[in-house]
Design a protein around this motif. Structure first.
Motif, PDB file in Angstrom:
ATOM      1  N   ILE A 155       0.712  -0.823  -0.020  1.00  0.00           N
ATOM      2  CA  ILE A 155       0.353   0.161   0.142  1.00  0.00           C
ATOM      3  C   ILE A 155       0.689   1.491  -0.360  1.00  0.00           C
ATOM      4  O   ILE A 155       0.829   1.811  -0.966  1.00  0.00           O
ATOM      5  N   LEU A 156       1.929   0.745   0.793  1.00  0.00           N
ATOM      6  CA  LEU A 156       2.554   2.109   1.226  1.00  0.00           C
ATOM      7  C   LEU A 156       3.901   2.489  -0.474  1.00  0.00           C
ATOM      8  O   LEU A 156       3.789   3.901  -0.071  1.00  0.00           O
ATOM      9  N   GLU A 157       3.864   1.552  -1.324  1.00  0.00           N
ATOM     10  CA  GLU A 157       4.595   1.951  -2.787  1.00  0.00           C
ATOM     11  C   GLU A 157       3.431   3.093  -3.129  1.00  0.00           C
ATOM     12  O   GLU A 157       3.935   3.364  -4.564  1.00  0.00           O
ATOM     13  N   GLU A 158       1.655   2.739  -3.518  1.00  0.00           N
ATOM     14  CA  GLU A 158       0.913   3.512  -4.561  1.00  0.00           C
ATOM     15  C   GLU A 158       0.750   4.149  -3.112  1.00  0.00           C
ATOM     16  O   GLU A 158       0.572   5.616  -4.053  1.00  0.00           O
ATOM     17  N   GLN A 159       0.531   4.755  -2.192  1.00  0.00           N
ATOM     18  CA  GLN A 159       0.317   5.780  -1.756  1.00  0.00           C
ATOM     19  C   GLN A 159       1.463   5.929  -0.280  1.00  0.00           C
ATOM     20  O   GLN A 159       1.316   5.906   0.885  1.00  0.00           O
ATOM     21  N   PRO A 160       2.124   6.871  -0.499  1.00  0.00           N
ATOM     22  CA  PRO A 160       3.232   6.765   0.895  1.00  0.00           C
ATOM     23  C   PRO A 160       2.608   7.471   2.019  1.00  0.00           C
ATOM     24  O   PRO A 160       3.033   7.521   2.931  1.00  0.00           O
ATOM     25  N   ASP A 161       1.726   8.417   1.912  1.00  0.00           N
ATOM     26  CA  ASP A 161       1.365   8.973   2.730  1.00  0.00           C
ATOM     27  C   ASP A 161       0.051   8.324   3.881  1.00  0.00           C
ATOM     28  O   ASP A 161      -0.727   8.927   5.095  1.00  0.00           O
ATOM     29  N   ALA A 162      -0.569   7.034   3.084  1.00  0.00           N
ATOM     30  CA  ALA A 162      -0.962   6.252   3.699  1.00  0.00           C
ATOM     31  C   ALA A 162      -0.413   5.050   5.314  1.00  0.00           C
ATOM     32  O   ALA A 162       0.616   5.560   6.410  1.00  0.00           O
ATOM     33  N   ASP A 163      -1.690   5.926   6.507  1.00  0.00           N
ATOM     34  CA  ASP A 163      -1.402   6.023   7.721  1.00  0.00           C
ATOM     35  C   ASP A 163      -2.345   4.274   8.087  1.00  0.00           C
ATOM     36  O   ASP A 163      -2.949   3.815   8.839  1.00  0.00           O
ATOM     37  N   ILE A 164      -0.564   3.300   8.198  1.00  0.00           N
ATOM     38  CA  ILE A 164      -1.686   1.707   8.937  1.00  0.00           C
ATOM     39  C   ILE A 164      -0.142   1.914  10.219  1.00  0.00           C
ATOM     40  O   ILE A 164       0.780   1.457   9.653  1.00  0.00           O
ATOM     41  N   THR A 165      -0.844   1.222  11.368  1.00  0.00           N
ATOM     42  CA  THR A 165      -0.253   0.658  12.125  1.00  0.00           C
ATOM     43  C   THR A 165      -0.993  -1.075  12.162  1.00  0.00           C
ATOM     44  O   THR A 165      -1.181  -0.837  12.477  1.00  0.00           O
ATOM     45  N   LEU A 166       0.383  -1.522  12.556  1.00  0.00           N
ATOM     46  CA  LEU A 166       0.128  -3.077  12.484  1.00  0.00           C
ATOM     47  C   LEU A 166       0.457  -3.706  14.130  1.00  0.00           C
ATOM     48  O   LEU A 166       1.842  -3.015  14.738  1.00  0.00           O
ATOM     49  N   PHE A 167       0.212  -4.221  14.379  1.00  0.00           N
ATOM     50  CA  PHE A 167       0.274  -4.518  16.000  1.00  0.00           C
ATOM     51  C   PHE A 167       0.500  -6.550  16.194  1.00  0.00           C
ATOM     52  O   PHE A 167      -0.636  -7.033  15.725  1.00  0.00           O
ATOM     53  N   ASP A 168       1.203  -7.282  16.321  1.00  0.00           N
ATOM     54  CA  ASP A 168       1.872  -8.056  16.444  1.00  0.00           C
ATOM     55  C   ASP A 168       1.236  -8.306  18.404  1.00  0.00           C
ATOM     56  O   ASP A 168       2.561  -7.807  18.720  1.00  0.00           O
ATOM     57  N   THR A 169       0.581  -9.141  18.566  1.00  0.00           N
ATOM     58  CA  THR A 169      -0.159  -9.077  19.890  1.00  0.00           C
ATOM     59  C   THR A 169       1.085 -10.234  20.956  1.00  0.00           C
ATOM     60  O   THR A 169       0.689  -9.828  21.633  1.00  0.00           O
ATOM     61  N   GLU A 170       1.336 -11.377  20.015  1.00  0.00           N
ATOM     62  CA  GLU A 170       2.394 -12.007  20.549  1.00  0.00           C
ATOM     63  C   GLU A 170       0.928 -12.793  21.502  1.00  0.00           C
ATOM     64  O   GLU A 170       1.392 -13.369  22.170  1.00  0.00           O
ATOM     65  N   GLY A 171      -0.221 -12.134  20.910  1.00  0.00           N
ATOM     66  CA  GLY A 171      -1.161 -13.267  21.668  1.00  0.00           C
ATOM     67  C   GLY A 171      -2.156 -14.396  20.732  1.00  0.00           C
ATOM     68  O   GLY A 171      -2.005 -14.531  19.684  1.00  0.00           O
ATOM     69  N   ALA A 172      -3.001 -14.846  21.530  1.00  0.00           N
ATOM     70  CA  ALA A 172      -3.599 -15.513  20.981  1.00  0.00           C
ATOM     71  C   ALA A 172      -5.002 -15.169  21.095  1.00  0.00           C
ATOM     72  O   ALA A 172      -5.755 -15.842  22.173  1.00  0.00           O
TER      73      ALA A 172
END
Length: 280
Positions: free
Chosen positions: A103-120
């Motif tokens: 997405i960032l390659e096409e939309q450099p200003d895109a606001d995406i935050t990812l969380f690896d919760t280390e959970g299940a």
């Protein structure tokens, strides 16, 4: 802000909709048929397949599936928060990370935050429920993400299963960590550490495992809301709930079924308990 989650949070689709979260499903294969987790197969159907001697296999969503979901909101300049399944147990988070880069390659200003919760399972579900509350309260993005990170550090997962060999065969637990105890009624107590499922203790019988769960809950200052999940073990789940309400500071404890993907790897008879430590 838009919440994106995957189906390993074990939130029902109805609950996810209530929270305003879009669900990216994993895939479950039984024999020559594939199903989208929760959308096309239930936990009960997975457990029945296991009882019938079948071995469900699971696979993560591909990056394109996440990218399509992300793009629906980045095209409208909406911020995205993805709260995901442990990267140590699945490639799902990696697919989301690749999708973010696409997405960032096409939309450099895109606001995406990812969380690896280390959970299940509902350990993630409790984090998502709180995150939805922060957004509904009108907190800004930085505040929301800081609170989510704090919740991730404070969530507790405790599990017991009927058969550790089932987890080992599915690659979710090392074979060296699996200990045999079926004939002796030895029940393992497991937790998540660094995103991995680790045997913590072993006890003779479910009653002693539940007693230890209660003790740990008190030691870690559990209070307010907890959650119990089960795989075809509703009576045992209710027994644990009763003990927790009587002997800990937990005020509300909800019970639900373990989702199709997670139950594919744990088998039936599994019980999980989730709460936030240190009174958080």
């Amino acid at each position: 802000m838009k919440l994106i989650i995957d189906s390993c949070s074990d939130l029902s689709l109805e609950r996810a909709r209530e929270l305003g979260a879009d669900v990216q499903p994993l895939t479950i294969q039984i024999g020559d048929k594939s199903y989208k987790d929760q959308f096309e197969i239930t936990s009960e159907e997975v457990i029945q397949a296991i009882k019938d001697g079948k071995r469900p296999m699971t696979s993560q969503p591909n990056p394109e599936a996440f990218a399509s979901m992300f793009k629906e909101y980045t095209d409208k300049n909406e911020s995205i928060i993805y709260i995901g399944f442990s990267s140590a147990l699945s490639g799902t988070y990696q697919s989301a990370s690749i999708a973010k880069d696409m997405i960032l390659e096409e939309q450099p200003d895109a606001d995406i935050t990812l969380f690896d919760t280390e959970g299940a399972s509902y350990g993630i579900g409790l984090i998502i429920e709180r995150a939805a509350g922060y957004i509904a309260d009108g907190d800004d993005k930085d505040t929301v993400t800081a609170k989510i990170q704090k919740d991730i550090s404070n969530i507790r997962h405790l599990f017991t299963v009927d058969d550790l060999d089932y987890l080992a065969e599915g690659g979710r637990l090392s074979k060296g960590s699996a200990f045999v105890g079926g004939l002796l009624n030895i029940k393992p107590l497991l937790h998540l550490e660094g995103g991995k499922l680790i045997p913590l203790e072993k006890h003779r019988g479910l009653k002693k495992v539940f007693k230890r769960m209660v003790e740990i809950s008190n030691e870690e200052g559990a209070r307010a809301t907890g959650h119990i999940v089960h795989a075809d073990a509703e009576k045992a789940a209710n027994d644990l709930k009763k003990q927790l309400l009587e002997k800990t500071d937990l005020e509300t404890i909800n019970i639900s079924s373990i989702g199709p993907t997670i139950s594919s790897h744990t088998g039936d008879g599994t019980i999980g308990l989730f709460y936030f430590k240190d009174g958080q």
